[in-house]
Design a protein around this motif. Structure first.
Motif, PDB file in Angstrom:
ATOM      1  N   LEU A  13      26.983  20.307 -18.405  1.00  0.00           N
ATOM      2  CA  LEU A  13      25.602  19.869 -19.009  1.00  0.00           C
ATOM      3  C   LEU A  13      24.796  19.999 -17.719  1.00  0.00           C
ATOM      4  O   LEU A  13      24.859  19.208 -16.878  1.00  0.00           O
ATOM      5  CB  LEU A  13      25.828  18.522 -19.523  1.00  0.00           C
ATOM      6  CG  LEU A  13      24.538  17.793 -20.041  1.00  0.00           C
ATOM      7  CD1 LEU A  13      23.899  18.570 -21.177  1.00  0.00           C
ATOM      8  CD2 LEU A  13      24.865  16.251 -20.436  1.00  0.00           C
ATOM      9  N   THR A  15      21.146  18.278 -17.127  1.00  0.00           N
ATOM     10  CA  THR A  15      20.438  17.215 -17.610  1.00  0.00           C
ATOM     11  C   THR A  15      19.459  16.633 -16.639  1.00  0.00           C
ATOM     12  O   THR A  15      19.302  16.898 -15.563  1.00  0.00           O
ATOM     13  CB  THR A  15      21.340  16.027 -18.066  1.00  0.00           C
ATOM     14  OG1 THR A  15      20.708  15.077 -18.833  1.00  0.00           O
ATOM     15  CG2 THR A  15      22.089  15.382 -17.089  1.00  0.00           C
ATOM     16  N   THR A  16      18.579  15.889 -17.302  1.00  0.00           N
ATOM     17  CA  THR A  16      17.473  15.143 -16.466  1.00  0.00           C
ATOM     18  C   THR A  16      17.908  13.959 -15.713  1.00  0.00           C
ATOM     19  O   THR A  16      17.199  13.323 -14.916  1.00  0.00           O
ATOM     20  CB  THR A  16      16.195  15.034 -17.408  1.00  0.00           C
ATOM     21  OG1 THR A  16      16.797  14.102 -18.379  1.00  0.00           O
ATOM     22  CG2 THR A  16      15.621  16.266 -17.596  1.00  0.00           C
ATOM     23  N   ALA A  21      23.725  10.265 -18.517  1.00  0.00           N
ATOM     24  CA  ALA A  21      24.123  11.303 -19.509  1.00  0.00           C
ATOM     25  C   ALA A  21      25.856  11.094 -19.255  1.00  0.00           C
ATOM     26  O   ALA A  21      26.448  11.064 -20.297  1.00  0.00           O
ATOM     27  CB  ALA A  21      23.791  12.859 -19.172  1.00  0.00           C
ATOM     28  N   GLN A  62      19.435  18.723 -13.599  1.00  0.00           N
ATOM     29  CA  GLN A  62      18.701  20.106 -13.859  1.00  0.00           C
ATOM     30  C   GLN A  62      18.095  20.666 -12.325  1.00  0.00           C
ATOM     31  O   GLN A  62      17.369  19.669 -11.878  1.00  0.00           O
ATOM     32  CB  GLN A  62      17.652  20.123 -14.876  1.00  0.00           C
ATOM     33  CG  GLN A  62      18.350  20.250 -16.188  1.00  0.00           C
ATOM     34  CD  GLN A  62      17.213  20.200 -17.254  1.00  0.00           C
ATOM     35  OE1 GLN A  62      15.923  19.742 -17.008  1.00  0.00           O
ATOM     36  NE2 GLN A  62      17.350  20.853 -18.433  1.00  0.00           N
ATOM     37  N   PRO A  73      17.425  19.332 -21.667  1.00  0.00           N
ATOM     38  CA  PRO A  73      18.911  19.593 -21.326  1.00  0.00           C
ATOM     39  C   PRO A  73      19.519  20.338 -22.180  1.00  0.00           C
ATOM     40  O   PRO A  73      19.528  20.460 -23.388  1.00  0.00           O
ATOM     41  CB  PRO A  73      19.509  17.931 -21.118  1.00  0.00           C
ATOM     42  CG  PRO A  73      18.176  17.022 -21.018  1.00  0.00           C
ATOM     43  CD  PRO A  73      17.162  17.776 -21.927  1.00  0.00           C
ATOM     44  N   ASP A 247      21.482  13.741 -27.370  1.00  0.00           N
ATOM     45  CA  ASP A 247      21.816  12.680 -26.518  1.00  0.00           C
ATOM     46  C   ASP A 247      20.605  12.264 -25.923  1.00  0.00           C
ATOM     47  O   ASP A 247      19.324  12.674 -26.309  1.00  0.00           O
ATOM     48  CB  ASP A 247      22.661  13.298 -25.231  1.00  0.00           C
ATOM     49  CG  ASP A 247      21.961  14.352 -24.125  1.00  0.00           C
ATOM     50  OD1 ASP A 247      20.657  14.177 -24.045  1.00  0.00           O
ATOM     51  OD2 ASP A 247      22.557  14.898 -23.791  1.00  0.00           O
ATOM     52  N   GLN A 249      18.746  11.978 -23.473  1.00  0.00           N
ATOM     53  CA  GLN A 249      17.576  12.796 -22.503  1.00  0.00           C
ATOM     54  C   GLN A 249      17.225  13.996 -23.461  1.00  0.00           C
ATOM     55  O   GLN A 249      16.518  14.715 -23.017  1.00  0.00           O
ATOM     56  CB  GLN A 249      18.532  13.343 -21.455  1.00  0.00           C
ATOM     57  CG  GLN A 249      18.912  12.307 -20.380  1.00  0.00           C
ATOM     58  CD  GLN A 249      20.070  11.259 -20.727  1.00  0.00           C
ATOM     59  OE1 GLN A 249      21.028  11.734 -21.167  1.00  0.00           O
ATOM     60  NE2 GLN A 249      19.748  10.061 -20.677  1.00  0.00           N
ATOM     61  N   GLY A 251      19.222  16.405 -25.025  1.00  0.00           N
ATOM     62  CA  GLY A 251      20.148  17.404 -25.093  1.00  0.00           C
ATOM     63  C   GLY A 251      21.058  17.467 -26.372  1.00  0.00           C
ATOM     64  O   GLY A 251      21.405  16.427 -26.932  1.00  0.00           O
TER      65      GLY A 251
END
Length: 260
Positions: A13, A15-16, A21, A62, A73, A247, A249, A251
């Motif tokens: 993943l 993600t930000t 997460a 990311q 994400p 999710d 964020q 994703g």
């Protein structure tokens, strides 16, 4: 021992917010999160997500250049090959693209980030030995139970992947106005499906379904942890149930499991 070429062997993943997460997926899927210990070697933090004692997936923040594009994400799947560089060249020759040129991860293996001709991203990977989840029973909670490509064009996408990885056709399911859902097999085992993406889906993408022990209780965990249900729960052939979610964020992810 080597990994089976053409098999999915890892999931990641981008993600930000890596910490948030990790907390969300640990709660929803039942994973435990731990630091990879690779920061010194690679210069970036990387979290390993484990089902029991078995590493299943990783997550990381990311890269800045990805965040600047505004990309949400997303999950990436890693497919085992015997020669990452040669496969990257073959993908380009077949109309795909290389987003990150082949490079080494110290003491782990060699990888590249690539995309099929319609832009769905995945990774090529050659590891230093057997993948951690190589001998897990299908359906085991916390592991990936299904791989699904919402393709730019289902038929040509199947041909692209089959020519690279030796995947074979399983049953083709007529979904009416949505088109054909083509099951595919790797090494004689059904592991996923490919279909042309719906018009309202912004871009082709791979989706990965994480096994849970009960879909209804998983839905409660998703909403309780700040996620959102975007589709389902719905029953699929074979008696399993699936749900698609976002999710916290943003994703996209999917779960599969029995009712309950």
């Amino acid at each position: 021992m080597s990994m089976k070429s053409g098999s999915f062997v890892w999931y990641e993943l981008m993600t930000t917010d890596a910490d948030a997460a990790a907390g969300f997926y640990s709660r929803v899927v039942g994973w435990t999160a731990e630091d990879s210990g690779m920061t010194a070697a690679t210069g970036m933090e990387y979290t390993i997500l484990k089902a029991g004692e078995t590493p299943v997936a990783g997550l990381m923040k990311q890269p800045e250049e990805v965040r600047e594009t505004g990309a949400p994400p997303f999950w990436l799947g890693y497919i085992a090959v015997d020669d990452v560089d040669a496969y990257a060249e073959r993908i380009e020759a077949k109309g795909g693209s290389v987003h990150r040129a082949p490079s080494d991860i110290p003491d782990v293996g060699r990888f590249a980030v690539v995309a099929d001709p319609h832009g769905a991203k995945f990774c090529l990977f050659k590891g230093e030995g057997e993948p951690p989840a190589a001998n897990v029973e299908p359906g085991t909670p916390g592991h990936v139970g299904w791989h699904e490509l919402m393709a730019g064009d289902g038929a040509s996408a199947f041909d692209f992947y089959a020519s690279l990885f030796g995947w074979t056709k399983g049953e083709a399911m007529d979904m009416g106005p949505m088109g054909v859902y083509q099951l595919f097999e790797a090494d004689g085992r059904g592991i996923g499906g490919i279909m042309t993406k719906p018009a309202d889906m912004p871009a082709p993408a791979w989706n990965y379904y994480f096994n849970v022990d009960g879909i209804d209780t998983a839905v409660e965990r998703i909403t309780g942890a700040g996620g959102r249900i975007v589709n389902g729960p719905m029953e699929v052939p074979g008696g399993s149930w699936i749900v698609h979610g976002l999710d916290p964020q943003g994703g996209f992810f999917a779960l599969v499991g029995p009712k309950g």
